[in-house]
Scaffold this active site. Structure first.
Site, PDB file in Angstrom:
ATOM      1  N   LYS A  29      75.141  54.542  22.847  1.00  0.00           N
ATOM      2  CA  LYS A  29      74.046  55.462  22.534  1.00  0.00           C
ATOM      3  C   LYS A  29      72.738  55.022  23.193  1.00  0.00           C
ATOM      4  CE  LYS A  29      76.016  57.565  18.446  1.00  0.00           C
ATOM      5  NZ  LYS A  29      75.564  58.629  17.546  1.00  0.00           N
ATOM      6  N   LYS A  84      72.472  53.005  25.826  1.00  0.00           N
ATOM      7  CA  LYS A  84      72.623  53.044  27.288  1.00  0.00           C
ATOM      8  C   LYS A  84      72.465  54.467  27.819  1.00  0.00           C
ATOM      9  CE  LYS A  84      75.321  48.842  27.926  1.00  0.00           C
ATOM     10  NZ  LYS A  84      76.634  48.228  28.184  1.00  0.00           N
ATOM     11  N   SER A 112      79.103  31.840  11.787  1.00  0.00           N
ATOM     12  CA  SER A 112      77.670  32.091  11.616  1.00  0.00           C
ATOM     13  C   SER A 112      77.403  32.956  10.388  1.00  0.00           C
ATOM     14  CB  SER A 112      77.096  32.787  12.856  1.00  0.00           C
ATOM     15  OG  SER A 112      77.368  32.044  14.016  1.00  0.00           O
ATOM     16  N   ASP A 159      72.631  41.415   9.895  1.00  0.00           N
ATOM     17  CA  ASP A 159      72.795  41.396  11.348  1.00  0.00           C
ATOM     18  C   ASP A 159      74.230  41.067  11.773  1.00  0.00           C
ATOM     19  OD1 ASP A 159      72.818  38.761  10.607  1.00  0.00           O
ATOM     20  OD2 ASP A 159      71.561  38.071  12.270  1.00  0.00           O
ATOM     21  N   GLU A 197      71.321  45.319  12.953  1.00  0.00           N
ATOM     22  CA  GLU A 197      69.971  44.884  13.325  1.00  0.00           C
ATOM     23  C   GLU A 197      69.735  45.197  14.798  1.00  0.00           C
ATOM     24  OE1 GLU A 197      67.720  40.997  12.134  1.00  0.00           O
ATOM     25  OE2 GLU A 197      68.541  40.645  14.137  1.00  0.00           O
ATOM     26  N   ILE A 203      66.899  30.382  25.239  1.00  0.00           N
ATOM     27  CA  ILE A 203      66.808  28.913  25.284  1.00  0.00           C
ATOM     28  C   ILE A 203      66.678  28.343  23.877  1.00  0.00           C
ATOM     29  CG2 ILE A 203      65.457  26.945  26.123  1.00  0.00           C
ATOM     30  CD1 ILE A 203      66.466  28.370  28.435  1.00  0.00           C
ATOM     31  N   GLU A 204      65.756  28.922  23.101  1.00  0.00           N
ATOM     32  CA  GLU A 204      65.530  28.403  21.746  1.00  0.00           C
ATOM     33  C   GLU A 204      66.826  28.467  20.942  1.00  0.00           C
ATOM     34  OE1 GLU A 204      64.182  30.623  18.693  1.00  0.00           O
ATOM     35  OE2 GLU A 204      63.159  29.010  17.608  1.00  0.00           O
ATOM     36  N   HIS A 205      67.551  29.587  21.058  1.00  0.00           N
ATOM     37  CA  HIS A 205      68.783  29.754  20.298  1.00  0.00           C
ATOM     38  C   HIS A 205      69.793  28.661  20.646  1.00  0.00           C
ATOM     39  CE1 HIS A 205      71.808  31.925  18.016  1.00  0.00           C
ATOM     40  NE2 HIS A 205      72.653  31.640  18.989  1.00  0.00           N
TER      41      HIS A 205
END
Lengths: 208, 208, 208, 208
Positions: free
Chosen positions: D23, D25, D52, D73, D140, D154-156
């Site tokens: 949707k 895209k 997770s 999420d 989410e 990067i942070e992830h």
């Protein structure tokens, strides 16, 4: 399973399948553009599952350190054609390619298997660039019509389900279906000849 | 072509085809996970070409400002099944969906066309969210076996080539091929019954 | 446009782009499996548009019968990296491949362009199997960080819009953005070093 | 893991991610055709990994029978924009859609996280048609610029590696990189304004 890192063992085969799929798909596009007809209808590919590799190694008495030469279809490509006549055309194109070497061919169309299985197989050697240098791997290319493929898909899932012990009734039914698939291919071939004849008639008239 | 911006006219149809393809592909995955068998073998989709829309409008006397309701297959989805029996299963799932509304059905399997064409058609109304708000578009869903699809593909390309004037010899050949395709489907159905019977036999024995 | 059949002219380039994309994407997968880190973040590719080929030929005074050798980026591949340091790693892998030949390299990172453009370019010769035999075509591989790519995308669309006459204010702004992108790459590099230092510290402690 | 069949539990989330990706895209394509500019650069999506989900449930004290409402999420969509200003445009389009219901929004751009994280989050309820009927699932949608995304990636991966105990030096470096990413976004915004000003100037002159 033995102690090897199967993920790494299969890497060059996965790469070979991806590269060959792209090569035969672009060949299809190229032939459509150059000749307005492609003998290739569509292309699929797969890497053999680990359990199937082990099973085949056992059945063929291939030692575990000879898998790369003893099992020829770890990398597998399937090319589907509309007409039986297209199969030889595709085979002859493959024979002349310089980016792979033909090892040998198996003609299960002239020599239909007892089960009813029909297909044209080509074993090729393909050089694949890995992070550890160039590596030559074996790949099996199966060329078949849509009807042959349709039948083979059913047979494969039945064999997978029943292993050796396919009930006799099913085996007979399967053979009848193979005959119906063969009949369909024959009818398609006669249409193909009719199309060619109609075109020639048309061209002859245009030339008068 | 009339003066309209065809690119924009086709946008909601392109979106409908993309969304419906995803929905039926994930349905396939879901059924495989829930029931270990999916009646859906594979799914394709296409938006009708502008030239074909105009041709059909002319043939059916649809005025140019009534294309959206008069031409029902601008958005087209094709669902391929392994067995004839799977077609009704897929149709009944579509009838119960809440994300599209069934408009009507055409059963060209019970009522094979004169040409030999067999297929199950469902016309649905699908709500699609566009940049200009919600829009309801018509879409045609064709459900058929692999053999039906195989035959229809050939017929379509011949009709495309020869238009109305398909040579009589070809028309006869095409009908024979349709019969061969029908025969193949019948053989497959009898295999399907045999499989179910074999399974029941196996279960009965297990219960002794 | 000259009278040539551009569709056929571009065929080997389209094929080259498809094959190289697959090769660098599987390289990414392979490196992730072998070394748990890939210097390749993602890969894109494109064939130059005909209008851009003609424009470049005119600008560089390349005669129309020398396009294949005179325009080196008809087939273009772009490889994006997370860290500036990864670029040299990717370049050294390409230098050692046996399935393509390096023609020459252009380092616009050590030698940033006046506009602010940074990127590492490699021109390679790639043998591609066509329906008419083996053909060697030139391809340009651009290697850059995500920040370099981000900036270059904006610059490209501005240049496309304004041609030669990019307003002075925009040119200054663009240069400031290039500096911000450069600063971001520097910060990322220092994080990379910090990560390596933290790992060594951790290993040293484990060895006590 | 608890005894549930996770494969089946995740099915509607996988379907939601596939449908929403298509949707957004097609929305991108539609906006490009209608307005010659799309605020959407590209779209990705993922279903949260089981490990997770379990970790987050533990951290947020969500009981195992409340995962569907407690973890918002499990289905995640990420929309990347070229300019900060595009984010609000995308958010306002989502607010007006009739095929999903906005539950609430979190603005981490106006309220940058302590770590340096910037992004715009929208929690929506999406009706998905399953084999067992219609089901409403939470998803989410994260909307961010390429620079924000670059930094967040990067942070992830650092947080994933170091869990709670990110070394202080790295935390400081990460913050500096966030500032560089912010600076890059600011420079891009000023370019955007300059482009709009240049266009108006051009149009004013044309009207003289």
């Amino acid at each position: 399973m033995d102690g090897r890192d199967w993920g790494k063992f299969l890497l060059p085969y996965e790469q070979t399948v991806e590269e060959l799929k792209v090569k035969f798909k672009t060949l299809r596009t190229e032939l459509k553009k150059r000749e307005e007809f492609s003998p290739i209808e569509f292309v699929t590919g797969r890497v053999k599952r680990i359990s199937s590799i082990l099973e085949k190694a056992k059945r063929l008495h291939v030692p575990m350190d000879k898998l790369e030469t003893g099992i020829e279809d770890i990398a597998g490509i399937r090319i589907m054609c509309q007409f039986v006549e297209d199969i030889e055309r595709v085979a002859s194109i493959i024979r002349e390619r310089e980016d792979m070497i033909l090892v040998y061919e198996k003609d299960y169309i002239a020599n239909t298997k007892e089960s009813g299985y029909r297909s044209y197989h080509m074993i090729v050697e393909y050089p694949v660039q890995t992070g550890l240098g160039m590596k030559r791997v074996l790949a099996e290319i199966q060329i078949r019509t849509l009807a042959m493929n349709f039948w083979a898909t059913i047979e494969h899932s039945l064999n997978y389900k029943y292993r050796e012990s396919l009930p006799k009734e099913l085996r007979i039914r399967l053979k009848k279906a193979a005959e119906a698939a063969f009949k369909l291919d024959e009818e398609m071939s006669s249409i193909r000849e009719e199309i060619i004849r109609a075109q020639q008639l048309f061209e002859d008239r245009s030339n008068l």
